[in-house]
Design a protein around this motif. Structure first.
Motif, short mmCIF file in Angstrom:
data_model
loop_
_atom_site.label_atom_id
_atom_site.label_comp_id
_atom_site.label_asym_id
_atom_site.label_seq_id
_atom_site.Cartn_x
_atom_site.Cartn_y
_atom_site.Cartn_z
N LEU A 81 0.83 -1.21 0.00
CA LEU A 81 0.00 0.00 0.00
C LEU A 81 0.87 1.26 0.00
CD1 LEU A 81 -2.72 -0.98 2.65
CD2 LEU A 81 -3.05 -0.83 0.17
N TRP A 82 2.10 1.11 0.44
CA TRP A 82 2.99 2.28 0.54
C TRP A 82 4.03 2.37 -0.58
CZ3 TRP A 82 0.81 -0.01 4.77
CH2 TRP A 82 0.11 0.84 5.65
N LEU A 83 3.93 1.52 -1.59
CA LEU A 83 4.86 1.62 -2.71
C LEU A 83 4.53 2.85 -3.55
CD1 LEU A 83 5.14 -2.03 -4.05
CD2 LEU A 83 6.94 -0.69 -2.98
N GLU B 21 -8.62 -1.03 9.81
CA GLU B 21 -8.37 0.42 9.75
C GLU B 21 -7.39 0.84 10.86
OE1 GLU B 21 -8.95 4.61 9.01
OE2 GLU B 21 -9.78 2.99 7.80
N TRP B 22 -7.61 0.29 12.03
CA TRP B 22 -6.77 0.59 13.19
C TRP B 22 -5.33 0.15 12.94
CZ3 TRP B 22 -8.15 3.81 16.80
CH2 TRP B 22 -7.54 3.81 18.05
N ILE B 23 -5.17 -1.08 12.42
CA ILE B 23 -3.83 -1.61 12.11
C ILE B 23 -3.16 -0.73 11.06
CG2 ILE B 23 -2.65 -3.55 10.97
CD1 ILE B 23 -4.81 -5.34 12.40
N TYR B 24 -3.93 -0.38 10.05
CA TYR B 24 -3.41 0.47 8.97
C TYR B 24 -2.98 1.84 9.50
CZ TYR B 24 -4.01 3.85 5.13
OH TYR B 24 -3.85 4.88 4.26
N ARG B 25 -3.84 2.47 10.26
CA ARG B 25 -3.55 3.83 10.71
C ARG B 25 -2.53 3.92 11.83
NH1 ARG B 25 -9.00 6.96 11.96
NH2 ARG B 25 -7.51 8.16 13.17
N SER C 121 -1.32 6.87 1.08
CA SER C 121 -1.74 5.49 0.86
C SER C 121 -3.24 5.30 1.04
CB SER C 121 -1.00 4.55 1.82
OG SER C 121 -1.22 4.97 3.16
N ARG C 122 -3.95 6.31 1.53
CA ARG C 122 -5.38 6.19 1.84
C ARG C 122 -6.23 5.66 0.69
NH1 ARG C 122 -8.82 4.87 5.48
NH2 ARG C 122 -7.77 6.13 7.04
N PRO C 123 -6.08 6.18 -0.55
CA PRO C 123 -6.93 5.66 -1.64
C PRO C 123 -6.74 4.16 -1.84
CG PRO C 123 -5.81 7.67 -2.34
CD PRO C 123 -5.23 7.29 -1.00
N ARG C 124 -5.52 3.68 -1.67
CA ARG C 124 -5.26 2.25 -1.84
C ARG C 124 -5.89 1.45 -0.70
NH1 ARG C 124 1.08 2.88 -3.20
NH2 ARG C 124 0.84 3.94 -5.19
N PHE C 125 -5.81 2.00 0.50
CA PHE C 125 -6.43 1.30 1.62
C PHE C 125 -7.94 1.22 1.40
CE2 PHE C 125 -8.67 1.02 5.62
CZ PHE C 125 -8.09 -0.11 6.16
#
Length: 135
Positions: A24-26, A53-57, A113-117
């Motif tokens: 997601l961060w590439l 969402e929590w893990i991601y953020r 990375s939000r749009p990909r998440f």
């Protein structure tokens, strides 16, 4: 619990998911195969979208956002061990006020990375047969 055991437990519990989500961060968009792996890991971990969402953020973005700026389009110089070490270190410190602080700043760390998440979240819902919210 011993320090090593705690780290091991964290890696066992989250390692595969963290590594699956890391594209997601590439600088390029994740490939279909990468999204498929993400969905498999999310399902294997039986997380709700809210937990994801929590893990991601909180668990990943503060560490990965720093990577994102320094990373080429591929993980050429990317070492899974180094990444896991950084994620574990961050997550062991993620308590109390730090969690609150990262919650506040997570808008900044997730911006790129939000749009990909969001794309991943939609795909997870579809895979689970849930209806995505109407925009």
């Amino acid at each position: 619990m011993h320090h090593e055991q705690e780290i091991e437990d964290l890696v066992v519990k989250r390692g595969a998911l963290w590594l699956a989500l890391s594209p997601l961060w590439l600088e390029r968009d994740p490939r279909e195969s990468e999204y498929a792996r993400m969905i498999r890991e999310v399902d294997a971990s039986e997380l709700t979208l809210q937990q994801l969402e929590w893990i991601y953020r909180l668990e990943m973005s503060p560490v990965m956002a720093r990577y994102q700026l320094s990373m080429a389009g591929e993980w050429r110089a990317f070492d899974e061990t180094v990444l896991l070490t950084r994620l574990v270190r961050h997550n062991r410190k993620l308590a109390g006020w730090r969690k609150a602080t990262w919650s506040l700043f997570s808008g900044l760390t997730t911006m790129m990375s939000r749009p990909r998440f969001n794309e991943l979240a939609m795909r997870v819902m579809v895979a689970r047969g849930e209806h995505p919210p109407r925009r």
